[in-house]
Design an enzyme around this catalytic site. Structure first.
Site, short mmCIF file in Angstrom:
data_model
loop_
_atom_site.label_atom_id
_atom_site.label_comp_id
_atom_site.label_asym_id
_atom_site.label_seq_id
_atom_site.Cartn_x
_atom_site.Cartn_y
_atom_site.Cartn_z
N GLY A 15 0.54 -1.19 0.36
CA GLY A 15 0.04 0.33 0.53
C GLY A 15 1.42 1.41 0.03
N SER A 40 -6.44 -1.74 1.96
CA SER A 40 -7.18 0.03 2.04
C SER A 40 -6.51 1.21 1.55
CB SER A 40 -6.92 0.25 4.00
OG SER A 40 -7.36 -0.94 4.20
N ARG A 42 -5.50 1.34 -1.90
CA ARG A 42 -6.05 1.51 -3.09
C ARG A 42 -7.64 1.79 -3.25
NH1 ARG A 42 -5.31 -3.27 -6.49
NH2 ARG A 42 -6.51 -2.87 -8.06
N GLU A 111 -13.48 17.54 5.12
CA GLU A 111 -13.96 16.45 5.97
C GLU A 111 -14.59 16.53 7.10
OE1 GLU A 111 -11.33 12.60 4.45
OE2 GLU A 111 -11.54 12.87 2.04
N HIS A 227 -16.59 3.83 10.05
CA HIS A 227 -16.99 5.04 9.87
C HIS A 227 -18.48 4.90 9.01
CE1 HIS A 227 -17.47 7.72 6.10
NE2 HIS A 227 -16.01 7.72 5.87
N ARG A 273 -15.96 11.68 12.58
CA ARG A 273 -16.44 10.76 12.53
C ARG A 273 -16.73 9.56 13.72
NH1 ARG A 273 -12.36 8.08 8.80
NH2 ARG A 273 -12.77 10.33 7.35
N HIS A 330 -13.43 0.73 9.78
CA HIS A 330 -12.77 1.67 8.75
C HIS A 330 -11.50 2.06 9.20
CE1 HIS A 330 -12.37 4.00 5.54
NE2 HIS A 330 -11.67 4.88 6.28
N ARG A 365 -8.97 8.60 14.22
CA ARG A 365 -8.04 8.80 13.55
C ARG A 365 -8.93 10.66 13.03
NH1 ARG A 365 -7.56 8.48 8.05
NH2 ARG A 365 -8.89 6.48 8.17
N SER A 370 -4.61 9.24 7.08
CA SER A 370 -4.08 7.87 7.23
C SER A 370 -3.06 8.16 5.96
CB SER A 370 -5.03 7.00 7.44
OG SER A 370 -5.66 6.79 6.19
C1 SIN Z 1 -13.25 9.27 3.27
O1 SIN Z 1 -13.62 9.21 2.38
O2 SIN Z 1 -14.83 9.18 3.95
C2 SIN Z 1 -11.79 8.41 4.55
C3 SIN Z 1 -11.64 9.50 4.18
C4 SIN Z 1 -10.63 8.36 5.53
O3 SIN Z 1 -10.77 8.04 5.60
O4 SIN Z 1 -10.03 9.34 5.53
#
Ligand code: SIN
Length: 474
Positions: A15, A40, A42, A111, A227, A273, A330, A365, A370
């Site tokens: 990865g 993860s 990809r 985000e 998630h 999150r 997630h 996180r 990540s």
């Molecule tokens: C997402 O795109 O919602 C996940 C992004 C992430 O896990 O940092």
């Protein structure tokens, strides 16, 4: 047996973290063991967070990281990784990643948990795929790296207390011993050990299991991120509906169409999150939960090709219909305890990316930190290995530390169900203790059960809620 004059570095996992280590270790010889399949990195739709906007700062990015992590983070690590983020984005561009642009330069999305727009994407929501493809293309031209696909690591080779190589099983079933001066585990997390997960089936904690077998210290195993918006579908891997969609204005709604996050957090739909996942979990008990993108500017799907394609494949037209979502495992914040350079407590054994825990993410996180960690810490570790002399004690005979058997399909399904119900978004002492009894009885039959047991035990040992670890009985 392969016996080179100067032992190479073996990197397990291909990865973003593993590829960054391999590329940055030049000219030291690297053997990259690529298990194949889809990891993860990809699958990552979210991008890479970096304080690049005018008015943003490393300080603000660190503050959001610590806030999301419930201040359980290692602040020094957070400062150094996040301080290196703009440089990591520049390095990726040199490696050939074409990040999305707008009239002002790099396009910056937002985000959950971020106070400002600071996330770069490539190919819209295909960031992970684009980054991996660019690094792989570089790797194909790198003379110091030998990439082996389809080989799976069966054992660590030890001399005394030092890791001295690996035993791998090739595609053809043959076992091969590779001596190495350093072994880097970049094997990803363990999300697939949960019944509801956004991770590929193979992301089930094998690197962590191997390190545990070698006696490596672990850290924060109880912190698993859920998630909030996986597509509510059947199957072992639930497709992700990226948080960036909420960053673009999509809204969560309950079964009656009411806004789910209104009045729940100052950041609303873009709360960290853990907060949003618990709300989705809670509302899911009363009926379906939806993410509604129908109000977005027409044509939005062009920036979200993965989301749009996934929805259509599941019979949902996201332009006109809300998308059914569920919380799902997630990301693992915990893992093999390391320092900033990926050093574990076992000499010559290193870990980087999701399998490692250096304290960056704390108890939860921050989104898009990540891939960033994989690149930054991967590069640091590669540079360290380029220079680090191998610690090899030739007096000691070889011995092996084996991963051991994996569970059969039915036992694995039991582990996944048990872990989801006892150590999912909402946890209680009673459920954790009963799950430990059930899983312990399976621990001799497969390494997945041993990893699950370690997560459950860590969760039981933390009686109070913190970040993604939510004890309703606290
Ligand atoms: C997402 O795109 O919602 C996940 C992004 C992430 O896990 O940092």
């Amino acid at each position: 047996m392969r016996r080179p004059a100067t032992p190479p570095v073996v990197v397990v996992g291909a990865g973003v973290a593993g590829l960054s280590v391999a590329l940055s270790a030049a000219p030291r010889e690297v053997i990259l063991l690529d298990p194949g399949g889809i990891g993860s990195s990809r699958l990552a739709q979210g991008g890479i967070a970096a304080a690049l906007a005018a008015g943003d700062s490393v300080r603000a990015h660190v503050a959001d990281t610590l806030q999301a992590g419930a201040f359980h983070n290692d602040a020094a690590i957070a400062w150094s990784v996040i301080g290196a983020a703009p440089d990591a984005v520049a390095w990726l561009q040199v490696m050939g990643v074409g990040f999305d642009r707008d009239g002002q330069g790099l396009q910056l999305g937002r985000e959950g948990g971020h106070g400002v727009h600071r996330i770069v994407h490539a190919g819209g929501d295909r960031t992970g795929e684009c980054v991996v493809a660019a690094l792989q293309a570089r790797l194909a031209r790198a003379a110091h790296v030998h990439r082996r696909t389809g080989a799976s690591v069966q054992s660590l080779l030890m001399r005394g207390r030092n890791v001295a190589g690996v035993e791998v099983r090739g595609d053809d079933g043959r076992i091969e011993v590779i001596e190495a001066g350093a072994v880097v585990l970049a094997t990803g997390g363990l999300g697939a050990l949960f019944e509801r997960s956004t991770n590929a089936e193979t992301t089930s904690g094998s690197g962590l299991a191997l390190a545990m077998a070698a006696g490596a210290h672990t850290r924060d195993l109880e912190f698993v991120q859920f998630h909030p918006t996986a597509l509510d579908a059947d199957g072992p891997r639930l497709p992700l509906i990226t948080e960036a969609l909420r960053g673009a204005g999509a809204r969560l709604r309950d079964h009656r169409g009411r806004r789910l996050m209104r009045g729940r957090h100052p950041l609303g739909d873009l709360a960290p999150r853990d907060v949003v996942s618990r709300r989705v979990w809670e509302a899911g008990r009363d009926g379906p939960v939806w993410i509604d993108a129908t109000g977005l500017t027409p044509g939005w799907e062009r920036a979200f090709p993965t989301v749009a394609g996934t929805c259509r494949a599941h019979g949902v037209d996201p332009r006109t219909q809300p998308i059914p979502v569920t919380a799902a495992a997630h990301f693992h914040m915990g893992g093999i305890a390391t320092d900033a350079l990926g050093r574990t407590s076992v000499p010559n054994l290193f870990a980087v990316g999701e399998v490692a825990c250096n304290g960056l993410h704390g108890a939860n996180r921050l989104a898009s930190n990540s891939l960033l960690e994989g690149v930054v810490c991967g590069r640091w570790l590669g540079a360290h290995l380029r220079l680090a002399p191998a610690r090899v004690s030739h007096e000691d005979a070889f011995r092996t530390v084996a991963l051991g058997e994996g569970l059969g399909a039915s036992a694995l399904a039991t582990v996944r169900r048990t872990l989801w119900h006892a150590a999912g978004p909402v946890r209680t002492k009673l459920a954790l203790a009963s799950a430990i009894r059930e899983i312990r009885a399976m621990a001799a039959s497969g390494w997945q059960a041993r990893v699950a047991q370690a997560v459950l035990e860590a969760a039981l040992q933390r009686p109070a809620s913190l970040g993604a670890h939510w004890r309703v009985d606290a």
